[in-house]
Design a protein around this motif. Structure first.
Motif, mmCIF file in Angstrom:
data_model
loop_
_atom_site.group_PDB
_atom_site.id
_atom_site.type_symbol
_atom_site.label_atom_id
_atom_site.label_comp_id
_atom_site.label_asym_id
_atom_site.label_seq_id
_atom_site.Cartn_x
_atom_site.Cartn_y
_atom_site.Cartn_z
ATOM 1 N N ARG A 1 3.612 5.357 14.771
ATOM 2 C CA ARG A 1 2.999 6.615 15.200
ATOM 3 C C ARG A 1 1.525 6.601 14.825
ATOM 4 O O ARG A 1 1.090 5.818 13.973
ATOM 5 N N ARG A 2 0.795 7.444 15.483
ATOM 6 C CA ARG A 2 -0.632 7.546 15.225
ATOM 7 C C ARG A 2 -0.891 8.359 13.962
ATOM 8 O O ARG A 2 -0.298 9.415 13.764
ATOM 9 N N LEU A 3 -1.799 7.848 13.148
ATOM 10 C CA LEU A 3 -2.188 8.521 11.920
ATOM 11 C C LEU A 3 -3.695 8.704 11.926
ATOM 12 O O LEU A 3 -4.445 7.761 12.223
ATOM 13 N N SER A 4 -4.157 9.886 11.606
ATOM 14 C CA SER A 4 -5.591 10.105 11.485
ATOM 15 C C SER A 4 -6.106 9.420 10.224
ATOM 16 O O SER A 4 -5.323 9.015 9.350
ATOM 17 N N GLY A 5 -7.413 9.315 10.109
ATOM 18 C CA GLY A 5 -7.987 8.736 8.907
ATOM 19 C C GLY A 5 -7.586 9.502 7.654
ATOM 20 O O GLY A 5 -7.310 8.911 6.610
ATOM 21 N N VAL A 6 -7.527 10.819 7.768
ATOM 22 C CA VAL A 6 -7.121 11.643 6.625
ATOM 23 C C VAL A 6 -5.665 11.370 6.268
ATOM 24 O O VAL A 6 -5.318 11.226 5.083
ATOM 25 N N GLU A 7 -4.794 11.295 7.275
ATOM 26 C CA GLU A 7 -3.383 10.983 7.017
ATOM 27 C C GLU A 7 -3.232 9.595 6.422
ATOM 28 O O GLU A 7 -2.404 9.378 5.525
ATOM 29 N N ALA A 8 -4.015 8.643 6.915
ATOM 30 C CA ALA A 8 -3.968 7.288 6.378
ATOM 31 C C ALA A 8 -4.357 7.272 4.908
ATOM 32 O O ALA A 8 -3.742 6.584 4.079
ATOM 33 N N PHE A 9 -5.371 8.047 4.556
ATOM 34 C CA PHE A 9 -5.796 8.143 3.164
ATOM 35 C C PHE A 9 -4.703 8.786 2.309
ATOM 36 O O PHE A 9 -4.372 8.288 1.219
ATOM 37 N N ASP A 10 -4.142 9.877 2.789
ATOM 38 C CA ASP A 10 -3.100 10.574 2.030
ATOM 39 C C ASP A 10 -1.885 9.661 1.798
ATOM 40 O O ASP A 10 -1.209 9.769 0.768
ATOM 41 N N MET A 11 -1.614 8.780 2.757
ATOM 42 C CA MET A 11 -0.464 7.884 2.664
ATOM 43 C C MET A 11 -0.747 6.659 1.803
ATOM 44 O O MET A 11 0.173 6.003 1.314
ATOM 45 N N GLY A 12 -2.017 6.334 1.616
ATOM 46 C CA GLY A 12 -2.378 5.152 0.849
ATOM 47 C C GLY A 12 -2.838 3.978 1.691
ATOM 48 O O GLY A 12 -3.173 2.919 1.155
ATOM 49 N N LEU A 13 -2.894 4.162 3.017
ATOM 50 C CA LEU A 13 -3.387 3.093 3.886
ATOM 51 C C LEU A 13 -4.885 2.888 3.716
ATOM 52 O O LEU A 13 -5.386 1.781 3.918
ATOM 53 N N ALA A 14 -5.588 3.933 3.406
ATOM 54 C CA ALA A 14 -7.032 3.870 3.193
ATOM 55 C C ALA A 14 -7.356 4.344 1.784
ATOM 56 O O ALA A 14 -6.585 5.083 1.167
ATOM 57 N N ASP A 15 -8.525 3.913 1.288
ATOM 58 C CA ASP A 15 -8.917 4.226 -0.078
ATOM 59 C C ASP A 15 -10.005 5.284 -0.159
ATOM 60 O O ASP A 15 -10.255 5.826 -1.239
ATOM 61 N N ARG B 1 0.808 -1.215 0.000
ATOM 62 C CA ARG B 1 0.000 0.000 0.000
ATOM 63 C C ARG B 1 0.844 1.269 0.000
ATOM 64 O O ARG B 1 0.507 2.238 -0.688
ATOM 65 N N VAL B 2 1.900 1.303 0.782
ATOM 66 C CA VAL B 2 2.627 2.573 0.967
ATOM 67 C C VAL B 2 4.062 2.530 0.459
ATOM 68 O O VAL B 2 4.755 3.551 0.489
ATOM 69 N N GLY B 3 4.521 1.373 -0.028
ATOM 70 C CA GLY B 3 5.898 1.231 -0.474
ATOM 71 C C GLY B 3 6.781 0.706 0.649
ATOM 72 O O GLY B 3 6.490 0.892 1.831
ATOM 73 N N VAL B 4 7.862 0.051 0.275
ATOM 74 C CA VAL B 4 8.732 -0.595 1.260
ATOM 75 C C VAL B 4 9.376 0.419 2.197
ATOM 76 O O VAL B 4 9.429 0.214 3.417
ATOM 77 N N ALA B 5 9.866 1.520 1.659
ATOM 78 C CA ALA B 5 10.577 2.494 2.498
ATOM 79 C C ALA B 5 9.666 3.081 3.572
ATOM 80 O O ALA B 5 10.032 3.160 4.748
ATOM 81 N N VAL B 6 8.473 3.496 3.186
ATOM 82 C CA VAL B 6 7.539 4.076 4.156
ATOM 83 C C VAL B 6 7.078 3.017 5.145
ATOM 84 O O VAL B 6 6.974 3.271 6.354
ATOM 85 N N ALA B 7 6.800 1.806 4.646
ATOM 86 C CA ALA B 7 6.365 0.719 5.527
ATOM 87 C C ALA B 7 7.426 0.423 6.576
ATOM 88 O O ALA B 7 7.109 0.224 7.763
ATOM 89 N N ARG B 8 8.673 0.403 6.160
ATOM 90 C CA ARG B 8 9.763 0.135 7.111
ATOM 91 C C ARG B 8 9.779 1.174 8.223
ATOM 92 O O ARG B 8 9.929 0.858 9.401
ATOM 93 N N GLN B 9 9.628 2.443 7.857
ATOM 94 C CA GLN B 9 9.658 3.498 8.859
ATOM 95 C C GLN B 9 8.454 3.426 9.804
ATOM 96 O O GLN B 9 8.581 3.671 11.012
ATOM 97 N N LEU B 10 7.292 3.083 9.276
ATOM 98 C CA LEU B 10 6.108 2.962 10.116
ATOM 99 C C LEU B 10 6.253 1.821 11.118
ATOM 100 O O LEU B 10 5.759 1.912 12.250
ATOM 101 N N MET B 11 6.927 0.748 10.701
ATOM 102 C CA MET B 11 7.110 -0.389 11.600
ATOM 103 C C MET B 11 8.225 -0.129 12.611
ATOM 104 O O MET B 11 8.154 -0.586 13.757
ATOM 105 N N LEU B 12 9.251 0.595 12.202
ATOM 106 C CA LEU B 12 10.360 0.890 13.114
ATOM 107 C C LEU B 12 10.021 2.031 14.077
ATOM 108 O O LEU B 12 10.470 2.031 15.232
ATOM 109 N N LEU B 13 9.260 2.992 13.600
ATOM 110 C CA LEU B 13 8.875 4.150 14.410
ATOM 111 C C LEU B 13 7.358 4.327 14.340
ATOM 112 O O LEU B 13 6.853 5.248 13.697
#
Length: 250
Positions: free
Chosen positions: A157-171, A143-155
């Motif tokens: 953080r809380r993401l709002s629904g809007v942020e999740a959509f902007d990042m590609g976690l939500a559709d 959904r978000v690419g390997v680089a972004v996924a790695r950072q989300l798993m290592l660090l």
């Protein structure tokens, strides 16, 4: 027969914010498998009761345990994801409130994620000494690419629904309290499409670009290893005592 060929499955542990314990894993897997085999159903909508989607694994049921005890727990979780990925019907997640840890894994394993704008996503596995399961090492980078996924798993953080959509976690983003209504509306549109074509579309995307079964196998091995560590015991204890955990890497 489900109305309009849409089946709604609802996580129903509102007192625990729909945290996933072992019985819920089994019941959800069975419900998904049954629904996928039901010729009257064309689309599945997955949501949570009590104004939240899923707060993750039920930490109150966790303890340090050897691999042979941790394995059935991890495999039961993977059975849920296998049912979503291998089933022929599209699954839409309707996210209100929290989607933490296993909750975010469950949501993004679905074919479509509809989130309320004020929902909160957080891949917070490391807070209890774990690394993640329920397919997150396939679905998150997809959904978000390997680089972004790695950072989300290592660090995490809380993401709002809007942020999740902007990042590609939500559709899709819905107004607060309207995620389920929007998901059901989307499901109605999908249910009107040719079922075999939908199944074909889903099958073409499943497994791309990695072998998801291998991801699941490796996640089980990792969970087995991590459950038998001081860090998991510390993370669970700290959660119960409402203090910050002190991890020591052993």
């Amino acid at each position: 027969m489900p109305v309009d060929h849409v089946a709604q499955l609802t996580l129903n542990r509102p007192g625990k914010r729909n945290a996933i314990d072992m019985p819920l894993r089994v019941r959800l897997a069975e419900a998904l498998e049954s629904t996928m085999a039901d010729s009257a159903v064309r689309v599945v909508v997955l949501t949570g009761n009590g104004g939240t989607f899923c707060s993750g694994g039920d930490i109150s049921t966790m303890r340090r345990q050897p691999a042979e005890e941790a394995r059935p727990r991890a495999q039961a979780a993977q059975r849920v994801i296998s049912a979503i990925w291998s089933g022929p019907k599209p699954v839409i997640a309707a996210v209100e409130g929290f989607a933490f840890g296993a909750g975010i894994s469950l949501a993004i394993a679905c074919d479509r994620v509809v989130t309320a704008s004020n929902a909160t996503f957080n891949p917070a596995f490391t807070s209890v000494g774990l690394a993640g399961d329920m397919g997150i090492f396939a679905s998150l980078p997809a959904r978000v690419g390997v680089a972004v996924a790695r950072q989300l798993m290592l660090l995490p953080r809380r993401l709002s629904g809007v942020e999740a959509f902007d990042m590609g976690l939500a559709d899709c983003v819905a107004e607060p309290g309207q995620a389920l209504a929007r998901a059901l509306a989307d499901a109605a549109v999908m249910a009107a499409a040719p079922p075999l074509a939908l199944a074909g579309v889903k099958a073409m995307f499943t497994g791309w670009p990695v072998d998801l079964r291998e991801v699941l196998r490796r996640e089980v091995v990792l969970q087995e290893q991590l459950f038998d560590t001081d860090d998991v015991a510390e993370g669970i204890a700290a959660f119960g005592q409402r203090r910050a955990p002190v991890f020591r890497g052993r």
